[in-house]
Every structure is written in C-alpha cells, then in structure tokens.
Design a protein around this motif. Structure first.
Motif, PDB file in Angstrom:
ATOM      1  N   ARG A 108      17.521  -4.340  12.578  1.00  0.00           N
ATOM      2  CA  ARG A 108      17.837  -4.464  11.032  1.00  0.00           C
ATOM      3  C   ARG A 108      16.533  -3.356  10.476  1.00  0.00           C
ATOM      4  O   ARG A 108      15.488  -3.491  11.042  1.00  0.00           O
ATOM      5  N   TYR A 131      15.410  -2.224   6.503  1.00  0.00           N
ATOM      6  CA  TYR A 131      15.275  -2.483   4.890  1.00  0.00           C
ATOM      7  C   TYR A 131      14.448  -1.927   4.508  1.00  0.00           C
ATOM      8  O   TYR A 131      13.349  -1.631   5.141  1.00  0.00           O
ATOM      9  N   LEU A 171      11.885  -1.823   0.609  1.00  0.00           N
ATOM     10  CA  LEU A 171      11.422  -2.266  -0.760  1.00  0.00           C
ATOM     11  C   LEU A 171      10.964  -0.851  -1.658  1.00  0.00           C
ATOM     12  O   LEU A 171      10.516   0.009  -1.316  1.00  0.00           O
ATOM     13  N   ARG A 207       5.212  -8.898  -2.999  1.00  0.00           N
ATOM     14  CA  ARG A 207       6.169  -9.380  -2.088  1.00  0.00           C
ATOM     15  C   ARG A 207       5.921 -10.151  -0.849  1.00  0.00           C
ATOM     16  O   ARG A 207       4.529 -10.238  -0.461  1.00  0.00           O
ATOM     17  N   GLY A 208       6.602 -10.675   0.052  1.00  0.00           N
ATOM     18  CA  GLY A 208       6.302 -11.339   0.976  1.00  0.00           C
ATOM     19  C   GLY A 208       5.655 -12.649   0.540  1.00  0.00           C
ATOM     20  O   GLY A 208       6.451 -13.411  -0.411  1.00  0.00           O
ATOM     21  N   HIS A 216       5.078 -15.171   3.195  1.00  0.00           N
ATOM     22  CA  HIS A 216       5.548 -16.057   4.248  1.00  0.00           C
ATOM     23  C   HIS A 216       5.214 -15.576   5.490  1.00  0.00           C
ATOM     24  O   HIS A 216       4.488 -14.361   5.599  1.00  0.00           O
ATOM     25  N   HIS A 275       6.918 -15.489   9.806  1.00  0.00           N
ATOM     26  CA  HIS A 275       8.165 -15.582  10.658  1.00  0.00           C
ATOM     27  C   HIS A 275       7.611 -16.228  11.930  1.00  0.00           C
ATOM     28  O   HIS A 275       6.631 -16.110  12.669  1.00  0.00           O
ATOM     29  N   LEU A 315      10.488 -13.363  14.396  1.00  0.00           N
ATOM     30  CA  LEU A 315      10.444 -11.748  13.967  1.00  0.00           C
ATOM     31  C   LEU A 315       9.480 -11.331  14.102  1.00  0.00           C
ATOM     32  O   LEU A 315       8.412 -11.649  13.470  1.00  0.00           O
ATOM     33  N   GLN A 372       8.002  -7.124  12.925  1.00  0.00           N
ATOM     34  CA  GLN A 372       8.551  -6.167  12.247  1.00  0.00           C
ATOM     35  C   GLN A 372       7.333  -5.055  11.938  1.00  0.00           C
ATOM     36  O   GLN A 372       6.175  -5.578  12.076  1.00  0.00           O
ATOM     37  N   ARG A 431       1.889 -12.719   5.558  1.00  0.00           N
ATOM     38  CA  ARG A 431       1.623 -11.466   4.940  1.00  0.00           C
ATOM     39  C   ARG A 431       2.073 -11.632   3.426  1.00  0.00           C
ATOM     40  O   ARG A 431       3.160 -12.166   2.878  1.00  0.00           O
ATOM     41  N   LEU A 491       2.301  -8.422   0.284  1.00  0.00           N
ATOM     42  CA  LEU A 491       2.243  -7.035   0.037  1.00  0.00           C
ATOM     43  C   LEU A 491       2.062  -7.180  -1.690  1.00  0.00           C
ATOM     44  O   LEU A 491       2.640  -7.577  -2.310  1.00  0.00           O
ATOM     45  N   TYR A 531      18.632 -11.088  10.016  1.00  0.00           N
ATOM     46  CA  TYR A 531      18.073 -11.906   8.699  1.00  0.00           C
ATOM     47  C   TYR A 531      18.405 -12.954   9.148  1.00  0.00           C
ATOM     48  O   TYR A 531      19.801 -13.440   9.289  1.00  0.00           O
ATOM     49  N   TYR A 568      12.017 -18.141   8.543  1.00  0.00           N
ATOM     50  CA  TYR A 568      10.797 -18.050   7.586  1.00  0.00           C
ATOM     51  C   TYR A 568       9.931 -19.209   7.312  1.00  0.00           C
ATOM     52  O   TYR A 568      10.668 -20.540   7.438  1.00  0.00           O
ATOM     53  N   ARG A 603       7.800 -20.240   4.435  1.00  0.00           N
ATOM     54  CA  ARG A 603       7.634 -19.870   2.761  1.00  0.00           C
ATOM     55  C   ARG A 603       6.517 -20.533   2.333  1.00  0.00           C
ATOM     56  O   ARG A 603       6.256 -20.050   1.179  1.00  0.00           O
TER      57      ARG A 603
END
Ligand code: T46
Length: 139
Positions: free
Chosen positions: A40, A42, A44, A53-54, A56, A58, A61, A63, A102, A104, A121, A126, A128
């Motif tokens: 995947r 994506y 921002l 952002r972030g 949370h 995983h 995952l 990335q 993390r 951001l 996704y 997650y 969170r």
C-alpha cells in the motif's frame, strides 16, 4: 512476537541518480531495500503546521516514511524511551517496525509525507490509545 525497540528503527538511504546534464535527481526504491513487499502507498499533504498526525502504533504493519517535499518531525516511542527524527530529504526513508508509537508534527509549508506500507489498511492493526500501547509493550 519480537519486542521492538528504538534501535530497530532504520534510516535507509534511497539510491539517487544525479543527472549528469543537470536535469536533477531521480531516487529509486527496488531490490527489497525496505526489507518488505510494499502492499500500500499513501501520502499526507496540505497539513497545517500545528497539526499532529499518527498518535498510534501498529501490531503487524511495517512502514517507511519519506519527506518527498518539505520537512516534518517524527516522534518515536518504544514504551521505554522516545526520540525525534526530522525528515527533510526525499532520498531518506525512515523504516518503522511493528510495535512503535509514532507522532508526526512540525510540518513545514508544502510538506508531503509518502508512506510505503507492508500491509493493506486494517483498523484492527492499530493501537490508538497510549495506555493500551504501554500494556501491549508491557512497560
Ligand atoms: C501512520 C501515519 C504516518 C484509510 O481509509 N486508509 C488508509 O490507508 C489510511 C492510512 C487511513 N485511512 C483512514 C482511517 C481514518 O479514517 O483515513 C483516516 C485518517 O487516518 P489516520 O487518522 O490513521 O491518519 P494519520 O495520518 O494519523 O496516520 C496515518 C496512518 O494511519 C498511520 O499508519 O503511521 O499516517
């Protein structure tokens, strides 16, 4: 599952081809340099400078984050310690393994964060809540 820590986070140099005729740079991700198959992609963008952002972690995952344009800070937390890495180079990837919190922040004007993810996704992947993360890490 391995209990990951801040030392497991890697900053990877993406091979860059500088054009000999002054046409700029080309960076290429291939040959498994990220150590996983990308499932995947994506990104921002248009992020207000005061936004975070972030926030949370995983479970499965992995990335990699790349500042394709501009800059931003990535706050990383393994449940025991925190550190902040600033991303501001399009040929640097920050590889975040499983089980790392993390956040951001401090996005510059025009910043674009490209994310190359090892999984599709899945909200169930997650964590969170920070207290849930601490329980997950047993710290
Ligand atoms: C991460 C940071 C860097 C989707 O429907 N599909 C997707 O692939 C993603 C990533 C998100 N979403 C939905 C889920 C939420 O309703 O988009 C909304 C915003 O997602 P989120 O609040 O998770 O966005 P960020 O920027 O806080 O976090 C994202 C990633 O979720 C996360 O894995 O590390 O970017």
């Amino acid at each position: 599952m391995k209990q990951t820590e801040l030392n497991d986070i890697e900053e990877i140099s993406i091979p860059k081809i500088s054009d000999p005729d002054g046409r700029g740079n080309l960076a290429v991700i291939e040959n498994n340099i990220l150590q996983y198959k990308i499932k995947r992609v994506y990104y921002l963008y248009d992020i207000p400078s005061d936004a975070t952002r972030g926030g949370h972690a995983h479970i499965n995952l992995r990335q990699s984050l790349i500042a394709l344009s501009g800059s931003f800070d990535v706050v990383l937390d393994d449940g025991k310690e925190r550190k902040t890495i600033t991303l501001n180079k399009p040929n640097k990837a920050l590889l975040i393994p499983t089980g790392i919190w993390r956040e951001l922040e401090n996005f510059s004007s025009g910043a674009v964060c490209l994310v190359l993810a090892s999984e599709v996704y899945d909200e169930a992947d997650y964590i969170r809540g920070y207290e849930d993360f601490k329980l997950f890490k047993n710290t």
